[in-house]
Design a protein around this motif. Structure first.
Motif, PDB file in Angstrom:
ATOM      1  N   ALA A  87       0.852  -1.180   0.000  1.00 21.81           N
ATOM      2  CA  ALA A  87       0.000   0.000   0.000  1.00 21.81           C
ATOM      3  C   ALA A  87       0.892   1.235   0.000  1.00 21.81           C
ATOM      4  O   ALA A  87       1.677   1.439   0.927  1.00 21.81           O
ATOM      5  CB  ALA A  87      -0.910   0.000   1.224  1.00 21.81           C
TER       6      ALA A  87
ATOM      7  N   ARG B 260      -6.679   2.862   7.190  1.00 21.36           N
ATOM      8  CA  ARG B 260      -7.487   2.351   6.071  1.00 21.36           C
ATOM      9  C   ARG B 260      -6.818   1.163   5.412  1.00 21.36           C
ATOM     10  O   ARG B 260      -7.469   0.159   5.088  1.00 21.36           O
ATOM     11  CB  ARG B 260      -7.733   3.457   5.046  1.00 21.36           C
ATOM     12  CG  ARG B 260      -8.818   4.425   5.442  1.00 21.36           C
ATOM     13  CD  ARG B 260      -9.189   5.341   4.282  1.00 21.36           C
ATOM     14  NE  ARG B 260      -8.044   6.077   3.774  1.00 21.36           N
ATOM     15  CZ  ARG B 260      -7.645   7.264   4.230  1.00 21.36           C
ATOM     16  NH1 ARG B 260      -8.281   7.832   5.237  1.00 21.36           N
ATOM     17  NH2 ARG B 260      -6.601   7.879   3.704  1.00 21.36           N
ATOM     18  N   ALA B 261      -5.504   1.254   5.197  1.00 20.90           N
ATOM     19  CA  ALA B 261      -4.782   0.155   4.542  1.00 20.90           C
ATOM     20  C   ALA B 261      -4.857  -1.114   5.375  1.00 20.90           C
ATOM     21  O   ALA B 261      -5.072  -2.205   4.844  1.00 20.90           O
ATOM     22  CB  ALA B 261      -3.323   0.556   4.299  1.00 20.90           C
TER      23      ALA B 261
ATOM     24  N   ARG C  20      -7.194  -1.874   7.691  1.00 24.16           N
ATOM     25  CA  ARG C  20      -8.581  -2.347   7.688  1.00 24.16           C
ATOM     26  C   ARG C  20      -8.911  -3.082   6.388  1.00 24.16           C
ATOM     27  O   ARG C  20      -9.471  -4.184   6.413  1.00 24.16           O
ATOM     28  CB  ARG C  20      -9.541  -1.167   7.870  1.00 24.16           C
ATOM     29  CG  ARG C  20     -11.020  -1.578   7.867  1.00 24.16           C
ATOM     30  CD  ARG C  20     -11.938  -0.415   7.590  1.00 24.16           C
ATOM     31  NE  ARG C  20     -11.639   0.145   6.289  1.00 24.16           N
ATOM     32  CZ  ARG C  20     -11.770   1.435   5.986  1.00 24.16           C
ATOM     33  NH1 ARG C  20     -12.187   2.306   6.882  1.00 24.16           N
ATOM     34  NH2 ARG C  20     -11.490   1.870   4.773  1.00 24.16           N
ATOM     35  N   ASP C  21      -8.555  -2.484   5.265  1.00 23.28           N
ATOM     36  CA  ASP C  21      -8.866  -3.100   3.978  1.00 23.28           C
ATOM     37  C   ASP C  21      -8.129  -4.410   3.790  1.00 23.28           C
ATOM     38  O   ASP C  21      -8.683  -5.379   3.263  1.00 23.28           O
ATOM     39  CB  ASP C  21      -8.520  -2.135   2.827  1.00 23.28           C
ATOM     40  CG  ASP C  21      -9.404  -0.891   2.835  1.00 23.28           C
ATOM     41  OD1 ASP C  21     -10.431  -0.875   3.555  1.00 23.28           O
ATOM     42  OD2 ASP C  21      -9.033   0.067   2.129  1.00 23.28           O
ATOM     43  N   TRP C  22      -6.871  -4.469   4.218  1.00 25.84           N
ATOM     44  CA  TRP C  22      -6.077  -5.690   4.093  1.00 25.84           C
ATOM     45  C   TRP C  22      -6.658  -6.790   4.971  1.00 25.84           C
ATOM     46  O   TRP C  22      -6.829  -7.922   4.528  1.00 25.84           O
ATOM     47  CB  TRP C  22      -4.628  -5.387   4.457  1.00 25.84           C
ATOM     48  CG  TRP C  22      -3.715  -6.555   4.425  1.00 25.84           C
ATOM     49  CD1 TRP C  22      -3.289  -7.233   3.305  1.00 25.84           C
ATOM     50  CD2 TRP C  22      -3.084  -7.189   5.542  1.00 25.84           C
ATOM     51  NE1 TRP C  22      -2.440  -8.252   3.676  1.00 25.84           N
ATOM     52  CE2 TRP C  22      -2.294  -8.235   5.043  1.00 25.84           C
ATOM     53  CE3 TRP C  22      -3.118  -6.958   6.900  1.00 25.84           C
ATOM     54  CZ2 TRP C  22      -1.547  -9.061   5.875  1.00 25.84           C
ATOM     55  CZ3 TRP C  22      -2.359  -7.779   7.727  1.00 25.84           C
ATOM     56  CH2 TRP C  22      -1.592  -8.810   7.213  1.00 25.84           C
TER      57      TRP C  22
ATOM     58  N   ASP D 152      -9.691  -7.092   5.949  1.00 29.30           N
ATOM     59  CA  ASP D 152     -10.956  -7.523   5.350  1.00 29.30           C
ATOM     60  C   ASP D 152     -10.752  -8.509   4.197  1.00 29.30           C
ATOM     61  O   ASP D 152     -11.631  -9.329   3.929  1.00 29.30           O
ATOM     62  CB  ASP D 152     -11.755  -6.320   4.844  1.00 29.30           C
ATOM     63  CG  ASP D 152     -12.364  -5.503   5.974  1.00 29.30           C
ATOM     64  OD1 ASP D 152     -12.403  -5.974   7.125  1.00 29.30           O
ATOM     65  OD2 ASP D 152     -12.815  -4.363   5.682  1.00 29.30           O
ATOM     66  N   ARG D 153      -9.626  -8.436   3.529  1.00 36.26           N
ATOM     67  CA  ARG D 153      -9.353  -9.336   2.395  1.00 36.26           C
ATOM     68  C   ARG D 153      -8.696 -10.647   2.820  1.00 36.26           C
ATOM     69  O   ARG D 153      -8.594 -11.577   2.009  1.00 36.26           O
ATOM     70  CB  ARG D 153      -8.467  -8.636   1.369  1.00 36.26           C
ATOM     71  CG  ARG D 153      -9.173  -7.553   0.592  1.00 36.26           C
ATOM     72  CD  ARG D 153      -8.325  -7.061  -0.568  1.00 36.26           C
ATOM     73  NE  ARG D 153      -7.076  -6.446  -0.144  1.00 36.26           N
ATOM     74  CZ  ARG D 153      -6.932  -5.188   0.252  1.00 36.26           C
ATOM     75  NH1 ARG D 153      -7.974  -4.385   0.302  1.00 36.26           N
ATOM     76  NH2 ARG D 153      -5.748  -4.712   0.599  1.00 36.26           N
TER      77      ARG D 153
END
Length: 75
Positions: free
Chosen positions: A45, A64-65, A67-69, A71-72
């Protein structure tokens, strides 16, 4: 210890997230590209401009990075 850590990073399939900035003090673009090319199961990221105190320059982007990671991640 540093060498062993590096060997582990490149040999394990554990999911990894690399946060980086430009120009970056500890991870300039050539280092980032090397890690991206050689570490398995790695996402990266790009946070934006920065040199050393990245957590102070980009706290929201780091959150954000992460959280998004997360989630994946499988499971």
């Amino acid at each position: 210890m540093i060498t062993a850590n590096g060997e582990w990073i490149y040999s394990t399939d554990m999911p990894k997230l690399m946060l980086h900035v430009a120009p970056g003090a500890l991870m300039p673009p050539p280092v980032v590209e090397y890690v991206k090319a050689n570490a398995s199961n790695l996402e990266d990221a790009f946070l934006g401009a920065g040199v050393h105190f990245v957590q102070e320059d980009h706290p929201e982007a780091i959150g954000r990075a992460l959280r998004d990671w997360i989630d994946r991640l499988p499971g």
